[in-house]
Design a protein around this motif. Sequence first.
Motif, PDB file in Angstrom:
ATOM      1  N   MET A  37      58.097  43.432 -20.609  1.00 52.47           N
ATOM      2  CA  MET A  37      58.924  42.462 -21.315  1.00 52.47           C
ATOM      3  C   MET A  37      58.123  41.231 -21.713  1.00 52.47           C
ATOM      4  SD  MET A  37      62.482  41.093 -20.210  1.00 52.47           S
ATOM      5  CE  MET A  37      61.622  40.321 -18.915  1.00 52.47           C
ATOM      6  N   MET A  38      57.164  40.836 -20.865  1.00 55.75           N
ATOM      7  CA  MET A  38      56.345  39.680 -21.247  1.00 55.75           C
ATOM      8  C   MET A  38      55.531  39.989 -22.494  1.00 55.75           C
ATOM      9  SD  MET A  38      55.178  38.264 -17.548  1.00 55.75           S
ATOM     10  CE  MET A  38      54.393  36.775 -18.075  1.00 55.75           C
ATOM     11  N   VAL A  39      55.019  41.216 -22.589  1.00 56.68           N
ATOM     12  CA  VAL A  39      54.264  41.589 -23.788  1.00 56.68           C
ATOM     13  C   VAL A  39      55.171  41.534 -25.015  1.00 56.68           C
ATOM     14  CG1 VAL A  39      53.057  43.476 -24.909  1.00 56.68           C
ATOM     15  CG2 VAL A  39      52.622  42.992 -22.516  1.00 56.68           C
ATOM     16  N   LEU A  40      56.377  42.110 -24.891  1.00 53.59           N
ATOM     17  CA  LEU A  40      57.302  42.114 -26.032  1.00 53.59           C
ATOM     18  C   LEU A  40      57.702  40.701 -26.428  1.00 53.59           C
ATOM     19  CD1 LEU A  40      59.636  45.102 -25.145  1.00 53.59           C
ATOM     20  CD2 LEU A  40      58.102  44.947 -27.074  1.00 53.59           C
ATOM     21  N   LEU A  41      57.927  39.848 -25.427  1.00 52.61           N
ATOM     22  CA  LEU A  41      58.329  38.471 -25.742  1.00 52.61           C
ATOM     23  C   LEU A  41      57.204  37.721 -26.433  1.00 52.61           C
ATOM     24  CD1 LEU A  41      60.243  37.511 -22.496  1.00 52.61           C
ATOM     25  CD2 LEU A  41      61.199  37.724 -24.757  1.00 52.61           C
ATOM     26  N   SER A  73      64.172  45.879 -28.761  1.00 47.63           N
ATOM     27  CA  SER A  73      63.361  46.449 -27.684  1.00 47.63           C
ATOM     28  C   SER A  73      63.436  45.588 -26.436  1.00 47.63           C
ATOM     29  CB  SER A  73      61.904  46.566 -28.128  1.00 47.63           C
ATOM     30  OG  SER A  73      61.814  47.136 -29.389  1.00 47.63           O
ATOM     31  N   VAL A  74      63.387  44.258 -26.619  1.00 49.74           N
ATOM     32  CA  VAL A  74      63.495  43.362 -25.470  1.00 49.74           C
ATOM     33  C   VAL A  74      64.827  43.575 -24.766  1.00 49.74           C
ATOM     34  CG1 VAL A  74      63.650  40.955 -24.784  1.00 49.74           C
ATOM     35  CG2 VAL A  74      61.942  41.641 -26.399  1.00 49.74           C
ATOM     36  N   MET A  75      65.913  43.713 -25.577  1.00 55.76           N
ATOM     37  CA  MET A  75      67.239  43.916 -24.981  1.00 55.76           C
ATOM     38  C   MET A  75      67.290  45.229 -24.212  1.00 55.76           C
ATOM     39  SD  MET A  75      69.409  42.610 -28.171  1.00 55.76           S
ATOM     40  CE  MET A  75      69.741  40.889 -28.439  1.00 55.76           C
ATOM     41  N   MET A  76      66.588  46.233 -24.731  1.00 54.91           N
ATOM     42  CA  MET A  76      66.503  47.524 -24.040  1.00 54.91           C
ATOM     43  C   MET A  76      65.873  47.336 -22.667  1.00 54.91           C
ATOM     44  SD  MET A  76      67.373  50.445 -25.150  1.00 54.91           S
ATOM     45  CE  MET A  76      67.480  51.753 -23.956  1.00 54.91           C
TER      46      MET A  76
END
Lengths: 221, 121, 138
Positions: A37-41, A73-76
């Motif tokens: 999630m940190m990567v996506l954020l 994707s983050v919400m996933m």
Amino acid sequence: MNKDGVSGAVVEGASVQGTGLIKGASIEGVPVESLLMMVLLTLLAVITIAIVRQRNMFGVVMLASIYSFLMASVMMVLDAVDVAMTEASVGAGISTVILLATLHLTKSVEYPQVRGVIIPIFVSVVVGAALIWGTMSLPPFGIVDAPVHMHTAPTYLAASRDHLAPPNMVTSVLADYRSFDTLGETAVIFTAGIGVLMLLKGRRRKMLGESEGQGDRGGEA
Amino acid sequence: MDQLKVFVTHYNYFITIFLMVAGLYIVIARGNMIKKLIGLSLFQTSVYLLYLSAGKIVGGTAPIYDPAFKFYSNPLPHVLILTAIVVGVSTFALGLALVVRIHEAYGTVEEDEIFAKDDGA
Amino acid sequence: MKLDVILRVGTKLVLPFILLFAFYVQFHGDYGPGGGFQAGVIAAGMVILYAIIFGLKAAQRVIPQELVQVMIPLGVLVYAGTGVVSMLLGYKFLEYTGFAQKFLTAHEWGILFVELGVFITVSGTMSAMFYAFVGRGR
């Protein structure tokens, strides 16, 4: 380092008391999903900078679509599967199509940089600093005994477990516990829909710049 | 070490604030109305992220009951945000419809040019 | 509007599955991710795809503009009507317990009707908005 920090945030091996969840169970810290999630954020922040800096409107619309997919994707990863599905279909689908239609109607391709940036940056930095100061007292991300999990959520979970409500808690909360809310939201969608129809369904009038054959601009709202 | 821990456990909130501030900056600093609306929707999306971050349990699963799982993320933020997204796109379309009408009346969507035309008229 | 033959045939192949997925999302919402909001948007996406490939005229022959405009208030009516029916059965507004003998079954019926109302309003609104924006350009 990340691994230590994140698993430290989870009450490791502790039994969860008083949450109404299944007692005596323990969570093994899963730093992989936090790392993902940190990567996506971070990607999300990069796309946001690109949206701010991009001056070509078609580019902005495409970046906004990419932003919506990343947000889905983050919400996933945040376990919000229903929300992720909605964001993917609404944010990346419907709003991109409507934005492109608007660009076609307004022929807005690129805009000049005309304004000063000092005041907006000052306002943004002050607001951001105040918000970060306020954030420091929030509970750490992802812990199981945060105050938000103490109140109504155990009721919903218990109802689903005891076969008083469907297994998908989001559906049961949306359409059963909080169906007044959803009725209101549906009414808002209805209102916005007829608003758009009222604005766009009428006869098209001449633009100001064009030769005014009809000369009825005085009636414009 | 302690500060790094705070940074990691609050990273979601920091990104949320960054997105919110970026949306605010677009709304203030850009004159193009379509871009302003995109900035508003960035602002809105950051609120979605804030709510969903608060509802997440690391190591939990999506709130669909199954006897095999013990920890579920909080379903309440999901419900609020789910309806907020669809209402958000409806109001976004309403704003774009207004922009289309403004363009038909003024021939531009740049705020400064609209003000100039209003002053000149 | 004559586009690539692969696009036209491919779209025709994909369209029924999009609609099927929308109904799956709609009716499987109790047990998996999904519900009226998502299904409505996916169904509207099908209309938009058809209009992009075959043109607005063809799309409005299949799904007439009058129909989507009627769907906007109809969904709200179905939703509120569910509440009125539950009142007529002797319970509170939007309390579904009277719809069947078993508690869970009654509530699943109530959720089904409510989600149906949401589906009708959302899909109608999104399609009508798309028609309004695109129809403005001609």
